[in-house]
Design an enzyme around this catalytic site. Structure first.
Site, PDB file in Angstrom:
ATOM      1  N   GLU A  85     -19.736  51.403   7.574  1.00 58.26           N
ATOM      2  CA  GLU A  85     -18.463  51.215   8.286  1.00 58.26           C
ATOM      3  C   GLU A  85     -17.885  49.834   7.981  1.00 58.26           C
ATOM      4  O   GLU A  85     -18.538  48.813   8.226  1.00 58.26           O
ATOM      5  CB  GLU A  85     -18.685  51.394   9.799  1.00 58.26           C
ATOM      6  CG  GLU A  85     -17.388  51.485  10.564  1.00 58.26           C
ATOM      7  CD  GLU A  85     -17.601  51.775  12.048  1.00 58.26           C
ATOM      8  OE1 GLU A  85     -18.558  52.491  12.397  1.00 58.26           O
ATOM      9  OE2 GLU A  85     -16.813  51.262  12.850  1.00 58.26           O
ATOM     10  N   LYS A 280     -22.099  53.093  21.271  1.00 53.06           N
ATOM     11  CA  LYS A 280     -22.033  53.336  19.822  1.00 53.06           C
ATOM     12  C   LYS A 280     -21.717  52.020  19.103  1.00 53.06           C
ATOM     13  O   LYS A 280     -22.263  51.727  18.044  1.00 53.06           O
ATOM     14  CB  LYS A 280     -20.978  54.403  19.528  1.00 53.06           C
ATOM     15  CG  LYS A 280     -20.949  54.877  18.089  1.00 53.06           C
ATOM     16  CD  LYS A 280     -20.037  54.072  17.198  1.00 53.06           C
ATOM     17  CE  LYS A 280     -20.017  54.643  15.793  1.00 53.06           C
ATOM     18  NZ  LYS A 280     -19.284  53.795  14.845  1.00 53.06           N
ATOM     19  N   ASP A 296     -37.175  52.828  11.681  1.00 52.51           N
ATOM     20  CA  ASP A 296     -36.727  54.205  11.876  1.00 52.51           C
ATOM     21  C   ASP A 296     -35.559  54.216  12.867  1.00 52.51           C
ATOM     22  O   ASP A 296     -35.752  54.132  14.076  1.00 52.51           O
ATOM     23  CB  ASP A 296     -37.937  55.001  12.406  1.00 52.51           C
ATOM     24  CG  ASP A 296     -37.632  56.462  12.668  1.00 52.51           C
ATOM     25  OD1 ASP A 296     -36.447  56.829  12.740  1.00 52.51           O
ATOM     26  OD2 ASP A 296     -38.593  57.228  12.818  1.00 52.51           O
ATOM     27  N   HIS A 393      -9.877  46.747  12.218  1.00 50.90           N
ATOM     28  CA  HIS A 393     -10.377  47.900  11.472  1.00 50.90           C
ATOM     29  C   HIS A 393      -9.574  48.135  10.208  1.00 50.90           C
ATOM     30  O   HIS A 393     -10.113  48.316   9.134  1.00 50.90           O
ATOM     31  CB  HIS A 393     -10.262  49.162  12.347  1.00 50.90           C
ATOM     32  CG  HIS A 393     -11.548  49.520  13.011  1.00 50.90           C
ATOM     33  ND1 HIS A 393     -11.756  50.701  13.650  1.00 50.90           N
ATOM     34  CD2 HIS A 393     -12.702  48.839  13.135  1.00 50.90           C
ATOM     35  CE1 HIS A 393     -12.969  50.739  14.131  1.00 50.90           C
ATOM     36  NE2 HIS A 393     -13.562  49.615  13.847  1.00 50.90           N
TER      37      HIS A 393
HETATM   38  C1  MEV Z   1     -16.404  51.741  16.265  1.00 46.73           C
HETATM   39  O1  MEV Z   1     -17.382  51.996  15.308  1.00 46.73           O
HETATM   40  C2  MEV Z   1     -17.028  51.141  17.505  1.00 46.73           C
HETATM   41  C3  MEV Z   1     -16.075  50.923  18.685  1.00 46.73           C
HETATM   42  O2  MEV Z   1     -15.416  52.152  19.011  1.00 46.73           O
HETATM   43  C4  MEV Z   1     -16.914  50.468  19.838  1.00 46.73           C
HETATM   44  C5  MEV Z   1     -16.163  50.379  21.153  1.00 46.73           C
HETATM   45  O3  MEV Z   1     -15.204  51.108  21.365  1.00 46.73           O
HETATM   46  O4  MEV Z   1     -16.651  49.586  22.001  1.00 46.73           O
HETATM   47  C6  MEV Z   1     -15.009  49.935  18.335  1.00 46.73           C
END
Ligand code: MEV
Length: 438
Positions: A85, A280, A296, A393
């Site tokens: 990413e 995430k 792992d 991003h």
């Molecule tokens: C993207 O990989 C991760 C985010 O969505 C985490 C978040 O929203 O806190 C930017």
């Protein structure tokens, strides 16, 4: 189309590739060329990678990047990260630098116990089973001495074995619930070997236990396996500073920033839809270091998300507060990691990653990984509560679009200049490239 095949694993590597190319591609020659393009020219190195798994046909590249300037417990680390990413390494680096001038990260390993279980069925009297277990408990330790002696020399081993009665949840179901300390190894093989020996001892001793009826003697071992749920293998990572010290170019009002940030965390604490995405973001950092260091990541993912739901509702792993003018942001996560064994001595890039981290112990690696997760979470929340996530991003993603269009260096210069002051979206970049090429 029927692509079923018998004996695929018995084919040579070349035969496997030829079969895949012929079955799935209209131009098999091109497919074979792509597959082979990713082979390493060093045959021994390629063989090493081939042997990691079954049916290897080629290597799958992921970028390995470095997030420098991580100040953890007073020591600087450059953190290797493996991830696809585009914005993750940039975000980690930005957070690391930001916190390095605000006291750095504090990390503490709270405990490092691992768990394994022998799951078995017993049809009989509970008191007799308990008495039997107490009578033979030491035999579990003596029967595994060959497996545990090296681990004991390193200060680890079997910590305890309990008999657990699970019959309220499932008829006739019991467990040997064992805890282990595996020091610098992740310990999966060690734990599973111990458990399989426990299972043999359990069965053999049951057969000889004179107080058991014939049915009780026939207790049935269903399986013996470690658990990836490790709620007693926890590392805490934290950053804190005075609220006014949060100020920076894009944080002009630190008080408002801190409050909004804390709100964002509180939302993730009570709203599972948000918590999953929030966590995430943490795992973006965690997984990237876990992968780079040959650990792992599926085990880590499973354990972390189970931990995030330990109260019965899925919730944020991280927390934040403002108290007496101090902003504190922290998390506690379970991480069962190793810095010896497994891929750590086999994969040349894993060895390099561990060297870059100054050959950490498993506890140090837990701290580094947790801190990277927290840094990632900080970066995401910072963007989300200020500029929005797309600005950062898309700045990173623009490279993917430029590569997709195979832009020349000259075109890249013009495009990047244009988008310094214009909103980046996939459509706007594509439109600009198309106009440029007209
Ligand atoms: C993207 O990989 C991760 C985010 O969505 C985490 C978040 O929203 O806190 C930017």
């Amino acid at each position: 189309m029927n692509n079923a095949i018998a004996g695929f694993s018995k084919l040579s590597k070349e035969e496997k590739i030829n079969w895949i190319a012929a079955e799935y591609f209209t131009n098999p020659t091109d497919a074979i060329a792509t597959i082979k393009q990713y082979w390493n020219t060093d045959e021994n190195l390629q063989k090493l990678h081939d042997d990691f798994i079954e049916n290897t046909i080629t290597n799958f590249y992921l970028p390995m990047g470095i997030a420098p300037n991580f100040l953890v417990n007073g020591k600087y680390y450059s953190v290797p990260m493996v991830i696809e990413e585009s914005s993750v390494v940039a975000a980690a680096s930005k957070s690391a630098k930001y916190w390095s001038t605000r006291g750095g990260f504090k990390a503490t390993v709270l405990n490092s116990e691992k768990i394994g279980q022998v799951h078995f069925m017993y049809r009989g009297n509970l008191q007799k089973l308990e008495k039997f277990f107490d009578a033979i408990k030491t035999k579990f330790f003596t029967a595994t001495e060959d497996i545990t002696k090296n681990m004991q020399k390193r200060g680890g081993g079997i910590l305890d074995i309990e008999l657990r009665n699970k019959t309220n949840e499932l008829e006739n179901y019991y467990q040997l619930h064992a805890t282990f300390e595996t020091k610098d190894s992740m310990g999966a093989n060690f734990i599973n070997s111990c458990l399989e020996q426990f299972a043999k001892t359990l069965k053999a001793e049951a057969q000889n236990y004179i107080e058991f009826t014939e049915e009780e003697k026939e207790l049935q071992v269903v399986m013996s396996i470690l658990s990836n749920y490790v709620p007693n293998c926890i590392v805490r990572a934290e950053v804190s500073c005075r609220v006014e010290e949060l100020a920076e170019k894009k944080i002009e009002n630190p008080e408002e920033f801190a409050q909004k940030f804390v709100q964002a965390v509180k939302i993730a604490e009570i709203e599972p839809y948000r918590a999953v995405t929030h966590n995430k973001g943490i795992m973006n950092g965690v997984d990237a270091v876990v992968l780079a260091t040959g650990n792992d990541f599926r085990a880590v993912e499973a354990g972390v998300h189970a931990y995030a739901s330990r109260t019965g509702a899925y919730s944020s792993l991280s927390h934040a507060k403002i108290e007496n003018g101090i902003f504190t942001f922290w998390m506690e996560i379970p991480l069962a990691l190793g810095t010896v064994g497994g891929l750590t001595s086999l994969h040349p890039l894993v060895k390099m990653a561990l060297q870059i981290l100054d050959k950490p112990s498993a506890h140090e690696l837990m701290q580094i990984v947790a801190v990277t997760g927290l840094a990632q979470n900080f970066a995401a929340l910072r963007s989300l509560t200020t500029t929005g996530i797309q600005e950062g991003h898309m700045k990173m993603h623009i490279n993917n679009i430029l590569n997709q269009f195979e832009t020349s260096d000259a075109e890249r210069k013009i495009i990047k200049k244009h988008f310094e002051n214009n909103t980046i979206s996939h459509a706007s970049v594509v439109e600009f490239i198309e106009n440029l090429r007209k």
